[in-house]
Scaffold this active site. Structure first.
Site, PDB file in Angstrom:
ATOM      1  N   ASP A  32     -82.809  25.953  19.386  1.00 34.46           N
ATOM      2  CA  ASP A  32     -81.532  26.017  19.369  1.00 34.46           C
ATOM      3  C   ASP A  32     -80.500  25.837  20.727  1.00 34.46           C
ATOM      4  OD1 ASP A  32     -79.136  27.261  18.056  1.00 34.46           O
ATOM      5  OD2 ASP A  32     -80.351  29.345  19.025  1.00 34.46           O
ATOM      6  N   LEU A  47    -102.040  14.084  15.786  1.00 32.85           N
ATOM      7  CA  LEU A  47    -100.595  14.571  16.493  1.00 32.85           C
ATOM      8  C   LEU A  47    -100.146  14.463  15.215  1.00 32.85           C
ATOM      9  CD1 LEU A  47     -99.161  17.197  18.192  1.00 32.85           C
ATOM     10  CD2 LEU A  47     -98.048  14.552  18.874  1.00 32.85           C
ATOM     11  N   HIS A  51     -76.984  17.017  21.061  1.00 30.37           N
ATOM     12  CA  HIS A  51     -77.588  17.525  20.508  1.00 30.37           C
ATOM     13  C   HIS A  51     -78.768  16.082  20.609  1.00 30.37           C
ATOM     14  CE1 HIS A  51     -76.504  19.838  17.496  1.00 30.37           C
ATOM     15  NE2 HIS A  51     -75.510  19.801  17.114  1.00 30.37           N
TER      16      HIS A  51
END
Length: 300
Positions: free
Chosen positions: A35, A149, A52
């Site tokens: 955020d 991962l 972004h």
């Protein structure tokens, strides 16, 4: 920008990381609520989409940190279904950024294979534009054999939609394969997008917000929550280490509750014949159907 950065550690960062691994328990699964990208863009007087994009660059750093510290699974909240309510310009900009990043992923699958990274997009993929569906499905299929991962990208996701889709899956596929007594909380959990993932040990949310915003609400009952005022693009290695330290400090308070939750889950599974051949065959069918969907989307 690669999905895994070539982050250059300082000697103090390396020393701190070694100490962290040696002295405490490293969370298996970390979830990030990324955020603050738009607020960062405003503060820097740059375009929202550039904010972004800077956020994605920081995700690449975080993946490197997680790999090196020993975290085995990462989930990121990249795009909420609620984000469709934003301006058309911003939504299309986010989709274009996603197109660029998933296309880049397909170009560097050898690098992801080298690190053993598997990409799984969790969310209602069919809400996305067709070309983006194709890229997402191709990325998931191209890394499906990796197991060092796991990166779960929550895209076109909310918890409410995830639970709704799980119920619809049982109604659509289970009417002929399941008995009434097979329907249980444990079965519903196994029909979620996160069927093959353990619950997050640690949830890290940036930007000073102290809410979960409809993110993995089913899965977080035993998670340590960590909130930071830093905006996502400004997160540093030290913020990341602080979250791991907070987890090491607080996890002991949840151990009895986690143990009780595991025991309750096992008891529920036995009480409802969860391990019966009938139920396990149903779940295997769900896995097959989900992979067939990816193959179909990737071929379009």
């Amino acid at each position: 920008m690669s999905w895994v950065s070539d982050y250059k550690y300082t000697w103090t960062e390396r020393l701190a990381m070694r100490g962290l691994r040696a002295c405490g328990y490293i969370p298996h699964h970390v979830a990030f609520v990324m955020d603050g990208n738009r607020r960062f863009a405003r503060s820097q007087q740059i375009d929202k989409i550039e904010g972004h994009s800077r956020g994605f660059e920081k995700l690449a750093d975080c993946l490197r940190w997680c790999l090196d510290v020993g975290v085995r699974e990462v989930t990121t909240f990249a795009f909420s279904i609620e984000n469709f309510k934003r301006s058309n310009e911003e939504v299309e900009g986010l989709f274009n950024l996603a197109r660029e990043k998933f296309a880049r992923l397909l170009e560097e699958t050898a690098r992801l294979d080298e690190h053993g990274i598997r990409i799984r997009v969790i969310g209602n993929i069919e809400l996305l534009p067709l070309d983006l569906q194709k890229l997402v499905a191709s990325a998931m299929l191209s890394t499906e054999r990796n197991d060092k991962l796991f990166l779960n990208v929550a895209f076109a996701y909310t918890s409410r939609d995830e639970i709704t889709q799980a119920v619809e899956t049982i109604l659509r596929h289970g009417s002929q394969d399941l008995a009434g007594e097979d329907i249980s909380e444990r079965l519903l959990e196994e029909c979620l997008y996160t069927r093959h993932s353990p619950p997050p040990d640690l949830v890290f949310r940036t930007s000073g917000e102290t809410r979960l915003s409809d993110f993995m609400m089913w899965q977080l009952s035993t998670s340590v929550l960590y909130f930071s005022n830093v905006l996502w693009p400004q997160i540093t290695f030290w913020h990341f280490l602080a979250s791991i330290l907070a987890y090491q400090r607080d996890r002991w308070q949840l151990e009895d509750f986690r143990r009780a939750e595991r025991m309750q889950s096992c008891q529920l599974a036995k009480a409802t014949d969860f391990y019966s051949e009938r139920v396990q065959k149903f779940l295997a069918t769900i896995d097959e159907d989900r992979r067939k969907l990816l193959v179909r989307l990737a071929a379009n």
